[in-house]
Scaffold this motif. Structure first.
Motif, PDB file in Angstrom:
ATOM      1  N   GLY A  72      55.343 -14.441  43.647  1.00  0.00           N
ATOM      2  CA  GLY A  72      53.923 -14.466  43.343  1.00  0.00           C
ATOM      3  C   GLY A  72      53.665 -14.724  41.876  1.00  0.00           C
ATOM      4  N   LYS A  73      52.396 -14.644  41.489  1.00  0.00           N
ATOM      5  CA  LYS A  73      51.983 -14.946  40.116  1.00  0.00           C
ATOM      6  C   LYS A  73      52.305 -13.836  39.128  1.00  0.00           C
ATOM      7  CE  LYS A  73      47.989 -17.479  39.774  1.00  0.00           C
ATOM      8  NZ  LYS A  73      46.533 -17.681  39.909  1.00  0.00           N
ATOM      9  N   TYR A  74      52.123 -12.574  39.563  1.00  0.00           N
ATOM     10  CA  TYR A  74      52.219 -11.459  38.624  1.00  0.00           C
ATOM     11  C   TYR A  74      53.254 -10.430  39.084  1.00  0.00           C
ATOM     12  CZ  TYR A  74      47.756 -13.545  37.419  1.00  0.00           C
ATOM     13  OH  TYR A  74      46.771 -14.423  37.077  1.00  0.00           O
ATOM     14  N   PRO A  75      54.094  -9.958  38.149  1.00  0.00           N
ATOM     15  CA  PRO A  75      55.117  -8.974  38.527  1.00  0.00           C
ATOM     16  C   PRO A  75      54.516  -7.582  38.764  1.00  0.00           C
ATOM     17  CG  PRO A  75      55.193  -9.376  36.176  1.00  0.00           C
ATOM     18  CD  PRO A  75      54.178 -10.328  36.741  1.00  0.00           C
ATOM     19  N   ILE A  76      55.192  -6.837  39.629  1.00  0.00           N
ATOM     20  CA  ILE A  76      54.875  -5.425  39.849  1.00  0.00           C
ATOM     21  C   ILE A  76      56.071  -4.642  39.333  1.00  0.00           C
ATOM     22  CG2 ILE A  76      54.383  -3.616  41.534  1.00  0.00           C
ATOM     23  CD1 ILE A  76      53.386  -5.907  43.422  1.00  0.00           C
ATOM     24  N   ILE A  77      55.813  -3.751  38.395  1.00  0.00           N
ATOM     25  CA  ILE A  77      56.878  -2.950  37.801  1.00  0.00           C
ATOM     26  C   ILE A  77      56.750  -1.534  38.348  1.00  0.00           C
ATOM     27  CG2 ILE A  77      57.980  -2.215  35.651  1.00  0.00           C
ATOM     28  CD1 ILE A  77      57.750  -5.260  35.835  1.00  0.00           C
ATOM     29  N   ASP A  78      57.837  -1.064  38.966  1.00  0.00           N
ATOM     30  CA  ASP A  78      57.823   0.312  39.477  1.00  0.00           C
ATOM     31  C   ASP A  78      58.949   1.092  38.816  1.00  0.00           C
ATOM     32  OD1 ASP A  78      60.174  -0.440  40.764  1.00  0.00           O
ATOM     33  OD2 ASP A  78      59.388  -0.162  42.789  1.00  0.00           O
ATOM     34  N   GLN A  79      59.302   2.249  39.378  1.00  0.00           N
ATOM     35  CA  GLN A  79      60.328   3.082  38.751  1.00  0.00           C
ATOM     36  C   GLN A  79      61.718   2.839  39.329  1.00  0.00           C
ATOM     37  OE1 GLN A  79      60.180   7.272  39.348  1.00  0.00           O
ATOM     38  NE2 GLN A  79      59.032   7.080  41.251  1.00  0.00           N
ATOM     39  N   GLY A  80      61.889   1.785  40.120  1.00  0.00           N
ATOM     40  CA  GLY A  80      63.176   1.496  40.730  1.00  0.00           C
ATOM     41  C   GLY A  80      64.170   0.860  39.771  1.00  0.00           C
ATOM     42  N   GLN A  81      65.380   0.633  40.282  1.00  0.00           N
ATOM     43  CA  GLN A  81      66.471   0.060  39.484  1.00  0.00           C
ATOM     44  C   GLN A  81      66.176  -1.368  39.025  1.00  0.00           C
ATOM     45  OE1 GLN A  81      69.391   1.388  38.446  1.00  0.00           O
ATOM     46  NE2 GLN A  81      68.940   3.385  39.319  1.00  0.00           N
ATOM     47  N   GLU A  82      65.572  -2.163  39.909  1.00  0.00           N
ATOM     48  CA  GLU A  82      65.264  -3.551  39.563  1.00  0.00           C
ATOM     49  C   GLU A  82      64.117  -3.580  38.568  1.00  0.00           C
ATOM     50  OE1 GLU A  82      67.023  -6.200  40.601  1.00  0.00           O
ATOM     51  OE2 GLU A  82      68.313  -4.785  41.659  1.00  0.00           O
ATOM     52  N   TYR A  83      64.204  -4.485  37.602  1.00  0.00           N
ATOM     53  CA  TYR A  83      63.143  -4.560  36.600  1.00  0.00           C
ATOM     54  C   TYR A  83      61.806  -4.918  37.257  1.00  0.00           C
ATOM     55  CZ  TYR A  83      60.436  -5.800  32.538  1.00  0.00           C
ATOM     56  OH  TYR A  83      59.442  -5.855  31.599  1.00  0.00           O
ATOM     57  N   ILE A  84      61.817  -5.946  38.114  1.00  0.00           N
ATOM     58  CA  ILE A  84      60.604  -6.350  38.846  1.00  0.00           C
ATOM     59  C   ILE A  84      60.801  -5.972  40.311  1.00  0.00           C
ATOM     60  CG2 ILE A  84      59.179  -8.299  39.597  1.00  0.00           C
ATOM     61  CD1 ILE A  84      59.921  -9.690  36.950  1.00  0.00           C
ATOM     62  N   ALA A  85      59.895  -5.168  40.827  1.00  0.00           N
ATOM     63  CA  ALA A  85      60.014  -4.683  42.202  1.00  0.00           C
ATOM     64  C   ALA A  85      59.419  -5.656  43.210  1.00  0.00           C
ATOM     65  CB  ALA A  85      59.319  -3.335  42.327  1.00  0.00           C
ATOM     66  N   GLY A  86      58.452  -6.443  42.793  1.00  0.00           N
ATOM     67  CA  GLY A  86      57.774  -7.382  43.679  1.00  0.00           C
ATOM     68  C   GLY A  86      56.719  -8.132  42.898  1.00  0.00           C
ATOM     69  N   TYR A  87      55.858  -8.821  43.632  1.00  0.00           N
ATOM     70  CA  TYR A  87      54.837  -9.640  42.983  1.00  0.00           C
ATOM     71  C   TYR A  87      53.503  -9.484  43.690  1.00  0.00           C
ATOM     72  CZ  TYR A  87      58.659 -11.903  40.536  1.00  0.00           C
ATOM     73  OH  TYR A  87      59.745 -12.142  39.751  1.00  0.00           O
ATOM     74  N   SER A  88      52.451  -9.908  42.984  1.00  0.00           N
ATOM     75  CA  SER A  88      51.109  -9.946  43.549  1.00  0.00           C
ATOM     76  C   SER A  88      50.428 -11.223  43.073  1.00  0.00           C
ATOM     77  CB  SER A  88      50.297  -8.729  43.089  1.00  0.00           C
ATOM     78  OG  SER A  88      48.973  -8.819  43.559  1.00  0.00           O
ATOM     79  N   ASP A  89      49.600 -11.771  43.917  1.00  0.00           N
ATOM     80  CA  ASP A  89      48.816 -12.947  43.538  1.00  0.00           C
ATOM     81  C   ASP A  89      47.406 -12.566  43.101  1.00  0.00           C
ATOM     82  OD1 ASP A  89      50.803 -14.853  43.898  1.00  0.00           O
ATOM     83  OD2 ASP A  89      50.370 -15.071  46.037  1.00  0.00           O
ATOM     84  N   GLU A  90      47.064 -11.298  43.226  1.00  0.00           N
ATOM     85  CA  GLU A  90      45.740 -10.817  42.801  1.00  0.00           C
ATOM     86  C   GLU A  90      45.668 -10.831  41.275  1.00  0.00           C
ATOM     87  OE1 GLU A  90      43.258  -9.932  44.933  1.00  0.00           O
ATOM     88  OE2 GLU A  90      44.620 -10.562  46.523  1.00  0.00           O
ATOM     89  N   ALA A  91      44.538 -11.183  40.744  1.00  0.00           N
ATOM     90  CA  ALA A  91      44.359 -11.156  39.290  1.00  0.00           C
ATOM     91  C   ALA A  91      43.596  -9.912  38.849  1.00  0.00           C
ATOM     92  CB  ALA A  91      43.634 -12.411  38.820  1.00  0.00           C
TER      93      ALA A  91
END
Length: 184
Positions: free
Chosen positions: A27-46
């Motif tokens: 997607g367009k924008y990263p989602i940062i959570d508290q997990g091991q991976e730096y980027i957990a997922g993405y969102s296209d919402e602005a």
């Protein structure tokens, strides 16, 4: 030494949290959570994109700390968004200190005792004169208050026995180097 609350503000309310079931694989924008991976997922919402970067994200369950320098969304569970109280703060410096403090609190690393340093002072010279250190030292001095100028502190960080055992059990291909004992 400054307290955590003297340095940071919890601005989690300023970030938009997205539930895990709404994460996109791309997607367009990263989602940062508290997990091991730096980027957990993405969102296209602005709408709700957090743009006041840099910032630090802290997982209050996992204790994982992430430096964020691009606009993002927050993961919904257990994420704290932190901003420095001093707007001229060097966020990379704050991030590194939080990261090492976390490893020390977990018992994996130990700081050298106060006022102790390596006997061979030449070991510090390559660090003190490294171009990256010199360039950043100038910028830190530029923003520091006259009464609070940074200085080099000769010391060391070492693995504790627990930290060594942890690495041997969890890190693949650990190479053990036996050094002579430190002379303080």
């Amino acid at each position: 030494m400054a307290k955590f609350t003297d340095l940071f503000l919890d601005v989690t309310k300023d970030g938009h949290k997205i539930p895990k079931e709404n994460y996109l694989p791309q997607g367009k924008y990263p989602i940062i959570d508290q997990g091991q991976e730096y980027i957990a997922g993405y969102s296209d919402e602005a709408e709700g994109l957090y743009e006041d970067v840099p910032a630090i994200i802290f997982g209050d369950h996992t204790r994982i700390i992430k430096y964020v320098d691009k606009p993002c969304f927050l993961g919904a569970d257990g994420v704290k968004l932190l901003k420095a109280k001093d707007s001229s703060s060097n966020y990379k410096y704050l991030y590194i200190n939080l990261y090492f403090d976390n490893l020390i609190r977990l018992g994996l690393l130990a700081r050298s005792p106060t006022f102790s340093s390596l006997t061979d002072k030449t070991l510090y010279e390559s660090l003190k004169t490294h171009p990256y250190i010199v360039a950043n030292e100038k910028s830190i001095h530029q923003y520091a208050e006259p009464y609070n100028q940074p200085s080099f502190s000769e010391g060391y960080v070492s693995l504790t026995d627990f930290g060594r055992e942890f690495c041997e059990k969890t890190v693949i291909n650990v190479v053990t180097v036996h050094l002579p004992p430190l002379k303080l």
